[in-house]
Design a protein around this motif. Structure first.
Motif, PDB file in Angstrom:
ATOM      1  N   LEU A 152       2.496  -6.524  -7.248  1.00  0.00           N
ATOM      2  CA  LEU A 152       2.924  -5.065  -7.559  1.00  0.00           C
ATOM      3  C   LEU A 152       2.990  -4.996  -9.170  1.00  0.00           C
ATOM      4  N   ASP A 208       0.924  -1.189   0.078  1.00  0.00           N
ATOM      5  CA  ASP A 208       0.188  -0.055   0.055  1.00  0.00           C
ATOM      6  C   ASP A 208       0.882   1.434  -0.154  1.00  0.00           C
ATOM      7  N   ASP A 254       7.004   5.028 -11.418  1.00  0.00           N
ATOM      8  CA  ASP A 254       7.013   4.664 -12.894  1.00  0.00           C
ATOM      9  C   ASP A 254       7.570   3.263 -12.875  1.00  0.00           C
ATOM     10  N   LYS A 307       3.225   5.746  -6.441  1.00  0.00           N
ATOM     11  CA  LYS A 307       2.811   5.836  -7.849  1.00  0.00           C
ATOM     12  C   LYS A 307       4.060   5.840  -8.670  1.00  0.00           C
ATOM     13  N   ARG A 352       1.941   1.765  -3.517  1.00  0.00           N
ATOM     14  CA  ARG A 352       1.043   2.273  -4.492  1.00  0.00           C
ATOM     15  C   ARG A 352       0.664   3.851  -4.089  1.00  0.00           C
ATOM     16  N   ALA A 361       0.812  -6.353 -10.964  1.00  0.00           N
ATOM     17  CA  ALA A 361      -0.561  -6.037 -11.433  1.00  0.00           C
ATOM     18  C   ALA A 361      -0.874  -4.584 -11.554  1.00  0.00           C
ATOM     19  N   ASP A 362       0.000  -3.759 -11.130  1.00  0.00           N
ATOM     20  CA  ASP A 362      -0.247  -2.347 -11.223  1.00  0.00           C
ATOM     21  C   ASP A 362       0.629  -1.546 -11.690  1.00  0.00           C
ATOM     22  N   PHE A 363       2.105  -1.891 -11.671  1.00  0.00           N
ATOM     23  CA  PHE A 363       3.044  -1.129 -12.004  1.00  0.00           C
ATOM     24  C   PHE A 363       4.145  -1.881 -12.912  1.00  0.00           C
ATOM     25  N   LYS A 364       5.076  -1.181 -13.582  1.00  0.00           N
ATOM     26  CA  LYS A 364       5.999  -1.719 -14.197  1.00  0.00           C
ATOM     27  C   LYS A 364       7.244  -2.246 -13.340  1.00  0.00           C
TER      28      LYS A 364
END
Length: 245
Positions: free
Chosen positions: A78, A53, A61, A59, A56, A80-83
């Motif tokens: 991780l 969290d 890159d 944010k 997240r 699932a949401d980020f490179k």
């Protein structure tokens, strides 16, 4: 580019390659180098207990992880949401390409190459005159050592030691009886913080063996760290040469 690093040695490399606290926005509590810069970077947990969290909320890159040092399920969460870039460094060649790839990613190819050349020079100049049979211990209760598929083994052998556990893999558990063949027993300062009292414990079993404590970072931190260990390795080699085997 905003980067979160989940790997201490990679965090150090990012700063060595010219990034600042404005680009490296998250790091683990074990990311301690360079001290004057990491102190200003948000801590996102440990290498094995990442606070997802917190990441997240930052944010990023890009997130930099490592196959061995981080937990697969946490890294996949991780993804699932980020490179996420997952590294795997077991050899000197792996380390070369790690720095080369980071240099390319960050637009710092020349600086990365300078570090690679420095590391090459250090590892080819710091050499024992003859092979010394060694046991490198990373943990106590139980004692654990290093097999041939580890970065520590590569550094150990590169500077002239012969790992008596080279036929084993990863980080096997051993007993004190297994140390009989070693000419020198090497106790690492990390991950277990071996102290002089631990030398005395082993000396009670092997009174005639050479037993030393080494800087664990010099052997286990990949990335740019080895480039800063020229003096340390030179002193270590001199210390070993002064021993009578």
């Amino acid at each position: 580019m905003k980067i979160v690093s989940l790997v201490p040695s990679i965090t150090e490399a990012l700063f060595d390659l010219g990034l600042t606290e404005n680009e490296v926005i998250g790091r683990t509590k074990f990311c301690i180098h360079p001290q004057d810069k990491v102190k200003n970077v948000k801590i996102i947990g440990g290498t094995k207990n990442i606070h997802i969290d917190t990441i997240r909320a930052l944010k990023p890159d890009l997130i930099l992880a490592n196959k061995e040092e981080n937990i697969k399920e946490q890294v996949e969460a991780l993804m699932a949401d980020f490179k996420v870039m997952v590294t795997n460094v077991e050899t000197i060649e792996d380390n070369y390409y790690l720095l080369k790839n980071l240099g390319k990613l960050l637009g710092q190819e020349d600086r990365a190459q300078l570090f690679n050349l420095k590391i090459y020079d250090i590892l080819h100049q710091a050499k024992l005159e003859t092979k010394v049979k060694a046991a490198y211990l990373i943990w106590k209760n139980p004692y654990m050592t290093i097999g041939s598929d580890t970065f520590i083994h590569r550094i150990l052998t590169e500077i002239g030691f012969e790992n008596i556990f080279q036929k084993k893999t990863r980080y096997p558990i051993i007993t004190t009886e297994d140390l009989a063949e070693a000419e020198v027993i090497i106790l690492s300062s990390e991950p277990f913080p071996f102290k002089p009292k631990h030398i005395e414990e082993l000396r009670a079993i092997y009174p005639d063996k050479k037993i030393i404590i080494v800087d664990g970072e010099a052997f286990s931190w990949y990335g740019t760290h080895i480039a800063k260990c020229e003096h340390y390795f030179r002193e270590l080699i001199s210390e070993i040469h002064a021993m009578q085997f």
